[in-house]
Design a protein around this motif. Structure first.
Motif, PDB file in Angstrom:
ATOM      1  N   PRO A 246      20.521  77.583  27.104  1.00 10.90           N
ATOM      2  CA  PRO A 246      19.458  78.526  26.470  1.00 10.90           C
ATOM      3  C   PRO A 246      19.731  79.840  25.926  1.00 10.90           C
ATOM      4  CG  PRO A 246      18.187  77.503  28.026  1.00 10.90           C
ATOM      5  CD  PRO A 246      19.655  77.337  28.064  1.00 10.90           C
ATOM      6  N   ILE A 247      19.519  79.905  24.771  1.00  5.79           N
ATOM      7  CA  ILE A 247      20.286  81.155  24.181  1.00  5.79           C
ATOM      8  C   ILE A 247      19.185  82.486  24.396  1.00  5.79           C
ATOM      9  CG2 ILE A 247      19.743  82.382  21.412  1.00  5.79           C
ATOM     10  CD1 ILE A 247      20.395  80.439  20.013  1.00  5.79           C
ATOM     11  N   PHE A 288      27.978  80.916  16.219  1.00  3.46           N
ATOM     12  CA  PHE A 288      29.667  81.461  16.638  1.00  3.46           C
ATOM     13  C   PHE A 288      28.945  80.747  18.112  1.00  3.46           C
ATOM     14  CE2 PHE A 288      30.338  84.000  20.446  1.00  3.46           C
ATOM     15  CZ  PHE A 288      31.183  84.343  20.352  1.00  3.46           C
ATOM     16  N   ILE A 289      27.286  80.540  18.407  1.00  5.66           N
ATOM     17  CA  ILE A 289      26.678  80.183  19.280  1.00  5.66           C
ATOM     18  C   ILE A 289      27.399  78.462  19.353  1.00  5.66           C
ATOM     19  CG2 ILE A 289      24.864  79.528  20.476  1.00  5.66           C
ATOM     20  CD1 ILE A 289      23.378  81.871  19.763  1.00  5.66           C
ATOM     21  N   PHE A 290      27.087  77.571  18.009  1.00  2.92           N
ATOM     22  CA  PHE A 290      27.642  76.910  18.144  1.00  2.92           C
ATOM     23  C   PHE A 290      29.072  76.278  18.208  1.00  2.92           C
ATOM     24  CE2 PHE A 290      29.439  72.933  15.442  1.00  2.92           C
ATOM     25  CZ  PHE A 290      28.758  71.535  15.793  1.00  2.92           C
ATOM     26  N   ALA A 291      30.183  76.810  17.605  1.00  4.92           N
ATOM     27  CA  ALA A 291      30.855  76.782  18.117  1.00  4.92           C
ATOM     28  C   ALA A 291      31.903  76.769  19.803  1.00  4.92           C
ATOM     29  CB  ALA A 291      31.822  78.412  17.392  1.00  4.92           C
ATOM     30  N   VAL A 302      37.576  81.715  13.825  1.00  9.40           N
ATOM     31  CA  VAL A 302      37.807  82.035  12.082  1.00  9.40           C
ATOM     32  C   VAL A 302      36.320  82.986  12.076  1.00  9.40           C
ATOM     33  CG1 VAL A 302      37.219  80.972  10.100  1.00  9.40           C
ATOM     34  CG2 VAL A 302      38.678  79.743  11.795  1.00  9.40           C
ATOM     35  N   LEU A 303      35.081  82.911  12.863  1.00  8.80           N
ATOM     36  CA  LEU A 303      34.557  83.141  12.645  1.00  8.80           C
ATOM     37  C   LEU A 303      34.153  84.107  12.800  1.00  8.80           C
ATOM     38  CD1 LEU A 303      31.134  80.850  13.922  1.00  8.80           C
ATOM     39  CD2 LEU A 303      31.810  80.959  12.208  1.00  8.80           C
ATOM     40  N   LEU A 304      35.190  84.823  14.110  1.00  5.44           N
ATOM     41  CA  LEU A 304      35.292  86.467  14.407  1.00  5.44           C
ATOM     42  C   LEU A 304      36.132  87.156  13.280  1.00  5.44           C
ATOM     43  CD1 LEU A 304      36.474  86.330  18.378  1.00  5.44           C
ATOM     44  CD2 LEU A 304      34.891  87.522  17.259  1.00  5.44           C
ATOM     45  N   LEU A 305      37.329  86.835  12.763  1.00  6.93           N
ATOM     46  CA  LEU A 305      38.152  87.289  11.877  1.00  6.93           C
ATOM     47  C   LEU A 305      36.965  87.395  10.271  1.00  6.93           C
ATOM     48  CD1 LEU A 305      41.135  85.106  12.080  1.00  6.93           C
ATOM     49  CD2 LEU A 305      40.733  87.442  12.521  1.00  6.93           C
TER      50      LEU A 305
END
Length: 312
Positions: A246-247, A288-291, A302-305
């Motif tokens: 969990p988060i 990001f959590i999903f990825a 991609v999200l980090l960039l």
């Protein structure tokens, strides 16, 4: 490394080459110091000295003093032996001074014509990182409104990207740190960067040699950012193995704080883009959590960039 180069320190001081040069060579100083601690080879100490000499030759003078403090504290926290640490630090400083002798001799020659010696405490506390500048962590575009943050644009940002901020909080809250050196050094240099608000810069003015000869406490935030990202890297390594959990409560709190602060920016007079930047940061964090849970490496990159491009 990308987050470090894209951080608010480097972007804010892009025109101050001596700040950039000094902060870049600081990473080499830490690298060779860490290698020395691991294998005790004197070659690494010599390389650390050479790196320090390049900070002296190319960096802002205050960064040389800050680097000497960092070297001493890094060795002390790692070894826990004051006298040995003092001797090792002295050796590095002497070797570095020898390598940078051409500059130091010139400074000695013109010293009689220089008007700056000891500065007043008030002067040394000029251009500290402001408390309002922490808003740049949640919505980096806020640093463009330096007037509203009550500072110069150069010192307005400590942004590292929202995803690295998530990883930093995860690293602090979830990783069991056997060696707390990164956390201690992050805290010390962050407090130094705050000037009178942090308290440590005032104490250093009276206690540490040469700390009464330079201003701009905000320069310390570059080192704080470096150690924050080292903590974030540990958090990322730890999170990858437990992505299906969990988060973490710290991340839920971060999302909530970011949403609230983003909405408050409108009440504080910031333009709409600052508010939208904060809201978009939350969306990026959730993606990001999903990825990470899907182990979608390409999407993570991609999200980090995207995140770092917003900071830039």
């Amino acid at each position: 490394a990308l987050a470090y180069c894209s951080s608010g320190f480097f972007l804010g001081h892009g025109e101050h080459y001596s700040w950039i040069v000094g902060q870049c060579w600081l990473t080499a100083l830490l690298l060779f110091t860490n290698r020395f601690l691991q294998n005790k080879r004197h070659k690494e100490l010599v390389l650390a000295s050479l790196s320090f000499s390049l900070i002296i030759l190319g960096g802002y003078p205050g960064l040389a003093a800050a680097s000497a403090l960092l070297l001493f504290l890094y060795l002390l926290f790692a070894q826990g032996k004051l006298l040995i640490t003092a001797a090792q630090t002295t050796i590095v400083l002497l070797l570095a001074s020898t390598c940078a002798a051409i500059l130091l001799i010139q400074l000695a020659v013109i010293a009689q014509y220089m008007t700056r010696s000891s500065m007043s405490l008030e002067f040394c506390l000029m251009n500290a990182f402001p408390l309002k500048g922490f808003l740049s962590l949640f919505t980096p575009l806020a640093s463009q409104e330096a007037t509203l943050l009550g500072t110069d644009y150069c010192t307005a940002s400590i942004a590292i990207g929202f995803i690295p901020l998530m990883l930093f909080l995860f690293g602090l809250s979830k990783v069991k740190w056997q060696n707390k050196t990164p956390i201690l050094l992050f805290t010390i240099f962050l407090l130094l960067s705050l000037g009178k608000w942090g308290g440590l810069r005032t104490a250093a003015y009276y206690i540490i040699p040469f700390f009464n000869r330079f201003r701009f406490p905000a320069l310390f935030r570059g080192t704080a950012i470096l150690f924050a990202l080292l903590i974030a890297a540990q958090g990322f390594d730890h999170w990858k193995e437990r992505a299906d959990q969990p988060i973490a409560p710290s991340l839920k709190a971060l999302f909530l704080i970011t949403l609230v602060l983003s909405l408050l920016t409108l009440a504080w007079g910031f333009p709409w883009k600052v508010c939208l930047n904060g809201l978009f940061s939350v969306i990026l964090g959730l993606l990001f959590i999903f990825a990470l849970r899907r182990k979608a490496t390409a999407l993570i990159i991609v999200l980090l960039l995207i995140d770092l491009s917003i900071v830039t």
